[in-house]
Design a protein around this motif. Sequence first.
Motif, PDB file in Angstrom:
ATOM      1  N   ASN A  16      35.435  24.586  11.160  1.00 40.81           N
ATOM      2  CA  ASN A  16      34.275  25.016  10.373  1.00 40.81           C
ATOM      3  C   ASN A  16      33.397  25.991  11.156  1.00 40.81           C
ATOM      4  N   LYS A  46      32.715  30.202  10.536  1.00 42.19           N
ATOM      5  CA  LYS A  46      31.410  30.863  10.471  1.00 42.19           C
ATOM      6  C   LYS A  46      31.354  32.052  11.428  1.00 42.19           C
ATOM      7  N   GLU A  77      25.035  28.165  10.803  1.00 41.14           N
ATOM      8  CA  GLU A  77      25.620  27.563   9.614  1.00 41.14           C
ATOM      9  C   GLU A  77      25.140  28.267   8.349  1.00 41.14           C
ATOM     10  N   LYS A  78      23.900  28.720   8.346  1.00 47.51           N
ATOM     11  CA  LYS A  78      23.320  29.385   7.179  1.00 47.51           C
ATOM     12  C   LYS A  78      23.637  30.882   7.141  1.00 47.51           C
ATOM     13  N   GLY A  79      24.346  31.365   8.167  1.00 44.67           N
ATOM     14  CA  GLY A  79      24.732  32.771   8.167  1.00 44.67           C
ATOM     15  C   GLY A  79      23.743  33.694   8.834  1.00 44.67           C
ATOM     16  N   TYR A  80      22.806  33.143   9.623  1.00 46.31           N
ATOM     17  CA  TYR A  80      21.877  33.985  10.379  1.00 46.31           C
ATOM     18  C   TYR A  80      22.524  34.303  11.731  1.00 46.31           C
ATOM     19  N   TYR A 124      22.016  25.472  13.262  1.00 44.02           N
ATOM     20  CA  TYR A 124      21.617  25.449  11.854  1.00 44.02           C
ATOM     21  C   TYR A 124      21.575  26.878  11.300  1.00 44.02           C
ATOM     22  N   ASP A 125      20.990  27.789  12.083  1.00 45.02           N
ATOM     23  CA  ASP A 125      20.929  29.192  11.655  1.00 45.02           C
ATOM     24  C   ASP A 125      22.335  29.776  11.484  1.00 45.02           C
ATOM     25  N   HIS A 140      18.807  24.059  16.473  1.00 44.32           N
ATOM     26  CA  HIS A 140      18.219  24.976  15.500  1.00 44.32           C
ATOM     27  C   HIS A 140      19.087  26.221  15.343  1.00 44.32           C
ATOM     28  N   CYS A 166      31.184  36.516  10.804  1.00 46.11           N
ATOM     29  CA  CYS A 166      30.419  37.540  11.519  1.00 46.11           C
ATOM     30  C   CYS A 166      31.348  38.607  12.090  1.00 46.11           C
TER      31      CYS A 166
END
Length: 410
Positions: free
Chosen positions: A56, A60, A22-25, A19-20, A16, A64
């Motif tokens: 990849n 990401k 990957e979404k930029g969280y 996934y966060d 999870h 940040c």
Amino acid sequence: MPIKYHDKLHLLHFQHAMYDLEKGYFEVLERGEFCRDLQHYLQRLLSLGHKKTVVNILEKVGTCVVEHKEYTLRLQAIGIVAEFTKLLRGQRDKDIFRIVAMIMSGWIRREREYHPGYELIFTHIGALIKKMFSLQLWHQAEPLVMVSRGVHCGTVPTDIKFKKIVNKLRRDIADQKTISVLIQSFLQSKNPDQVITGDLLKAMAPHSSAAMIHSLFKCTRKEIRLHLLKMIPEETEGVLPLLIERLKDKQPWYVVRNGMILLSFLGDPDLYSFARPFLCHPDSRVQGEVLRCIVALGGENVSDRLISAASTINDDVKCLLINLLSPLDDPNIQILFIETMEQRTTLPSMVRDELVRTICCSGKIHASQRGINVLRAIVREGDSMVVVYDPALDAARKLLGQLKDSDAVS
């Protein structure tokens, strides 16, 4: 090494969090456990050859590092990348080195204030650059070398402590072996890496300057000398001491000649005193370079310095002296030229003829009785000899005709 999950819930939490991420969280990077798991995951992916996935993920994390507003998250992210560099010891993949170097260089541009613990990050950066240098991954190393140069020069503004760490990095990566390899690569003709290695050498100045200057001193090929001269740093304050040190002892003629070329590059008239003693050098090639150096150094006394050299230099260098004096505006030049023609009989025949021709074509001999007299003497001497074609005699006869037609003969 496989990732060791305590249970399925731990695995789900990691998935999870990925996934966060990957979404930029990027807030997931606040969790130390996730950061540790991410390091293991990257190591596992690398060992299995999943390099595209590694790139990849790093991209990401790099976002940040460079873009996030929160300092603590940026620090966590750069820590992940710094630790990842330890895994690159046996790697050669250009894309992985490229992305890591881009992230690190972006971090240096982003973080302009020193914080405790940065020394460790810069230790990893230094090891990364040296690794890329050892693999001759010049293009991949370029962003880090260039940004460190920017910090050193002030184009990338930072506080004093941050700049101090960066300057230490610059010293550490510019070891003798690395600089030697860069110079060798730069000097190889038709080398596709010539431009990039040249850029790196310039960016690593002044730490690369001494090696480049010593290479210039030893160089016997003109095209290589020209390449090396382009590499001399814009801040030339460190060049002169190296030059003086090298020339204070007896050196082969080409070392002295190359030293004069380098001195010319500095373009400071006050440096004439360093060139003048070598007008007495026995080798004509050195003397010729000293004359060119006098012109290159410039200043108000160029013609006086060249004229004074006439009594010192070898006969076969005097044509060069005539050519260097001809564009200058000084009435004493005509006097020297006429005196030289008057003393022509003391010169070797090949030098004499070329000198006479060069002086007659210089445009510096104007209407004067003394000038006409010496030209008449040259023409009489030539007419008494059986020669099919004599360029010197032809030039003297032509100039004499022009002066006779002049209204003012003094």
